[in-house]
Enzyme design. Structure first.
Site, PDB file in Angstrom:
ATOM      1  N   ASP A 103       0.785  -1.241   0.000  1.00  0.00           N
ATOM      2  CA  ASP A 103       0.000   0.000   0.000  1.00  0.00           C
ATOM      3  C   ASP A 103       0.815   1.288   0.000  1.00  0.00           C
ATOM      4  O   ASP A 103       0.263   2.385  -0.102  1.00  0.00           O
ATOM      5  CB  ASP A 103      -0.978  -0.005   1.187  1.00  0.00           C
ATOM      6  CG  ASP A 103      -0.277  -0.237   2.534  1.00  0.00           C
ATOM      7  OD1 ASP A 103       0.880   0.183   2.697  1.00  0.00           O
ATOM      8  OD2 ASP A 103      -0.901  -0.842   3.426  1.00  0.00           O
ATOM      9  N   HIS A 118       6.523  -7.668  -1.383  1.00  0.00           N
ATOM     10  CA  HIS A 118       5.479  -8.064  -2.324  1.00  0.00           C
ATOM     11  C   HIS A 118       5.126  -6.962  -3.326  1.00  0.00           C
ATOM     12  O   HIS A 118       4.073  -7.008  -3.949  1.00  0.00           O
ATOM     13  CB  HIS A 118       4.238  -8.531  -1.549  1.00  0.00           C
ATOM     14  CG  HIS A 118       4.503  -9.786  -0.767  1.00  0.00           C
ATOM     15  ND1 HIS A 118       3.776 -10.167   0.334  1.00  0.00           N
ATOM     16  CD2 HIS A 118       5.447 -10.752  -0.928  1.00  0.00           C
ATOM     17  CE1 HIS A 118       4.262 -11.312   0.812  1.00  0.00           C
ATOM     18  NE2 HIS A 118       5.272 -11.678   0.068  1.00  0.00           N
ATOM     19  N   CYS A 126       3.496  -1.566 -18.179  1.00  0.00           N
ATOM     20  CA  CYS A 126       2.964  -2.219 -19.378  1.00  0.00           C
ATOM     21  C   CYS A 126       3.839  -3.441 -19.646  1.00  0.00           C
ATOM     22  O   CYS A 126       5.071  -3.321 -19.685  1.00  0.00           O
ATOM     23  CB  CYS A 126       3.015  -1.261 -20.563  1.00  0.00           C
ATOM     24  SG  CYS A 126       2.692  -2.105 -22.120  1.00  0.00           S
TER      25      CYS A 126
HETATM   26  P1  CNA Z   1      -2.406 -11.651   7.303  1.00  0.00           P
HETATM   27  O1  CNA Z   1      -2.136 -13.065   7.038  1.00  0.00           O
HETATM   28  O2  CNA Z   1      -3.720 -11.074   6.898  1.00  0.00           O
HETATM   29  O3  CNA Z   1      -2.223 -11.438   8.879  1.00  0.00           O
HETATM   30  C1  CNA Z   1      -2.440 -10.207   9.479  1.00  0.00           C
HETATM   31  C2  CNA Z   1      -2.182 -10.385  10.953  1.00  0.00           C
HETATM   32  O4  CNA Z   1      -2.227  -9.088  11.544  1.00  0.00           O
HETATM   33  C3  CNA Z   1      -3.208 -11.237  11.689  1.00  0.00           C
HETATM   34  O5  CNA Z   1      -2.523 -12.254  12.400  1.00  0.00           O
HETATM   35  C4  CNA Z   1      -3.908 -10.272  12.658  1.00  0.00           C
HETATM   36  O6  CNA Z   1      -4.105 -10.828  13.933  1.00  0.00           O
HETATM   37  C5  CNA Z   1      -2.917  -9.153  12.771  1.00  0.00           C
HETATM   38  N1  CNA Z   1      -3.513  -7.831  12.945  1.00  0.00           N
HETATM   39  C6  CNA Z   1      -4.507  -7.262  12.228  1.00  0.00           C
HETATM   40  N2  CNA Z   1      -4.701  -5.996  12.618  1.00  0.00           N
HETATM   41  C7  CNA Z   1      -3.816  -5.771  13.625  1.00  0.00           C
HETATM   42  C8  CNA Z   1      -3.537  -4.649  14.437  1.00  0.00           C
HETATM   43  N3  CNA Z   1      -4.183  -3.499  14.293  1.00  0.00           N
HETATM   44  N4  CNA Z   1      -2.583  -4.766  15.394  1.00  0.00           N
HETATM   45  C9  CNA Z   1      -1.892  -5.945  15.564  1.00  0.00           C
HETATM   46  N5  CNA Z   1      -2.123  -7.021  14.801  1.00  0.00           N
HETATM   47  C10 CNA Z   1      -3.080  -6.944  13.842  1.00  0.00           C
HETATM   48  O7  CNA Z   1      -1.307 -10.702   6.661  1.00  0.00           O
HETATM   49  P2  CNA Z   1       0.218 -10.988   6.352  1.00  0.00           P
HETATM   50  O8  CNA Z   1       0.789  -9.671   6.024  1.00  0.00           O
HETATM   51  O9  CNA Z   1       0.854 -11.826   7.372  1.00  0.00           O
HETATM   52  O10 CNA Z   1       0.085 -11.871   5.044  1.00  0.00           O
HETATM   53  C11 CNA Z   1       0.811 -11.576   4.013  1.00  0.00           C
HETATM   54  C12 CNA Z   1      -0.004 -11.093   2.797  1.00  0.00           C
HETATM   55  C13 CNA Z   1      -1.140 -10.160   3.077  1.00  0.00           C
HETATM   56  C14 CNA Z   1       0.937 -10.279   2.001  1.00  0.00           C
HETATM   57  O11 CNA Z   1       1.104 -10.895   0.781  1.00  0.00           O
HETATM   58  C15 CNA Z   1       0.309  -8.897   1.793  1.00  0.00           C
HETATM   59  O12 CNA Z   1       0.615  -8.410   0.524  1.00  0.00           O
HETATM   60  C16 CNA Z   1      -1.139  -9.133   1.947  1.00  0.00           C
HETATM   61  N6  CNA Z   1      -1.983  -7.948   2.250  1.00  0.00           N
HETATM   62  C17 CNA Z   1      -1.491  -6.677   2.243  1.00  0.00           C
HETATM   63  C18 CNA Z   1      -2.328  -5.600   2.547  1.00  0.00           C
HETATM   64  C19 CNA Z   1      -1.766  -4.197   2.509  1.00  0.00           C
HETATM   65  O13 CNA Z   1      -0.886  -3.913   1.713  1.00  0.00           O
HETATM   66  N7  CNA Z   1      -2.228  -3.312   3.390  1.00  0.00           N
HETATM   67  C20 CNA Z   1      -3.672  -5.813   2.863  1.00  0.00           C
HETATM   68  C21 CNA Z   1      -4.155  -7.145   2.849  1.00  0.00           C
HETATM   69  C22 CNA Z   1      -3.296  -8.198   2.560  1.00  0.00           C
END
Ligand code: CNA
Length: 235
Positions: A103, A118, A126
């Site tokens: 992001d 990532h 392109c």
């Molecule tokens: P995930 O697997 O979704 O895990 C997120 C973790 O964060 C969970 O274990 C939650 O308990 C924890 N969590 C959520 N909110 C909070 C908070 N406010 N405070 C503390 N802990 C919190 O995400 P990962 O990043 O581990 O997985 C990797 C993927 C998700 C990557 O490939 C990313 O590109 C992908 N992703 C990115 C985004 C972004 O860029 N914002 C959004 C959604 C997914």
């Protein structure tokens, strides 16, 4: 516990923050795995399948519909965690942020040394002429976004089945291997090879901040099952 973390940060000259989607949930961007995250929402296919390279090749238009709706987080602002991390870098305590997020919010908050494992939705190329396009270009296009030359404009985001960029990976490994403090936060630590980067850490101070438990909790020297916002507001 928070006093210990504060002390460790103050003593540190090369701390690294390694984070994931949980870092940006407090900016309003859903993560993948929490109850209100992307995996709990209803789609014709599981998100993991849609954002894979083979799905992108097979059903390009569907991929872009999902991508625009769910993965293109435009108009969001950095939160307290992004801001404090940028400040810690300026103060000379933090050497790098290694993120799985796409992001761009760490840079928006002012962090300079950011390894985006990532990729980023802010860069779009392109596939034919390699011209760079903005995220708005992809967002505002209907159907498959096409360049003037007719090539598909593909986001510079690592899809499942695609390799991570070697230079980014090496930079992240180097930063973690030379860190005197590693703070891991907002990641379920289930997506590889990113999660495996923790194994390059050789220091004695491993801190984990995550709302839910992770497979690495037992290896950490300090564990906070709390929101990042709560912890970082105290730093
Ligand atoms: P995930 O697997 O979704 O895990 C997120 C973790 O964060 C969970 O274990 C939650 O308990 C924890 N969590 C959520 N909110 C909070 C908070 N406010 N405070 C503390 N802990 C919190 O995400 P990962 O990043 O581990 O997985 C990797 C993927 C998700 C990557 O490939 C990313 O590109 C992908 N992703 C990115 C985004 C972004 O860029 N914002 C959004 C959604 C997914």
């Amino acid at each position: 516990m928070i006093t210990t973390l504060k002390k460790w940060i103050k003593e540190s000259k090369s701390a690294v923050f390694f984070g994931g989607a949980g870092v940006s949930t407090e900016s309003g961007i859903p993560d993948f795995r929490s109850v209100d995250g992307l995996y709990s929402q209803k789609f014709d296919y599981p998100p993991e399948e849609i954002i894979s390279h083979s799905f992108y090749e097979r059903k390009t238009e569907y991929f872009f519909r999902f991508y625009r709706e769910k993965m293109l987080p435009l108009g969001f602002e950095p939160n307290i965690t992004h801001q404090v991390l940028a400040r810690l870098e300026q103060e000379g305590h933090l050497s790098a942020v290694v993120t799985q997020n796409i992001d761009g919010l760490h840079q928006k908050a002012g962090s300079r040394n950011v390894f985006e494992l990532h990729g980023s939705v802010l860069r779009n190329y392109c596939v034919r002429c390699h011209k760079l396009h903005s995220a708005e270009f992809v967002k505002n296009h209907v159907g498959i976004p096409l360049c003037d030359c007719g090539g598909i404009v593909k986001p510079d985001v690592v899809l499942y089945e695609e390799p991570l960029d070697d230079k980014v990976m090496m930079g992240a490994i180097n930063a973690i291997a030379n860190a005197d403090l590693l703070i891991v936060g907002g990641t379920s630590l289930t997506v590889y090879p990113a999660a495996g980067l923790i194994n390059y850490y050789r220091g004695k101070r491993l801190v984990l901040i995550n709302r839910d438990e992770t497979p690495f909790d037992s290896y950490a020297d300090l564990v906070f099952h709390d929101s990042l916002g709560n912890i970082f507001a105290q730093l």
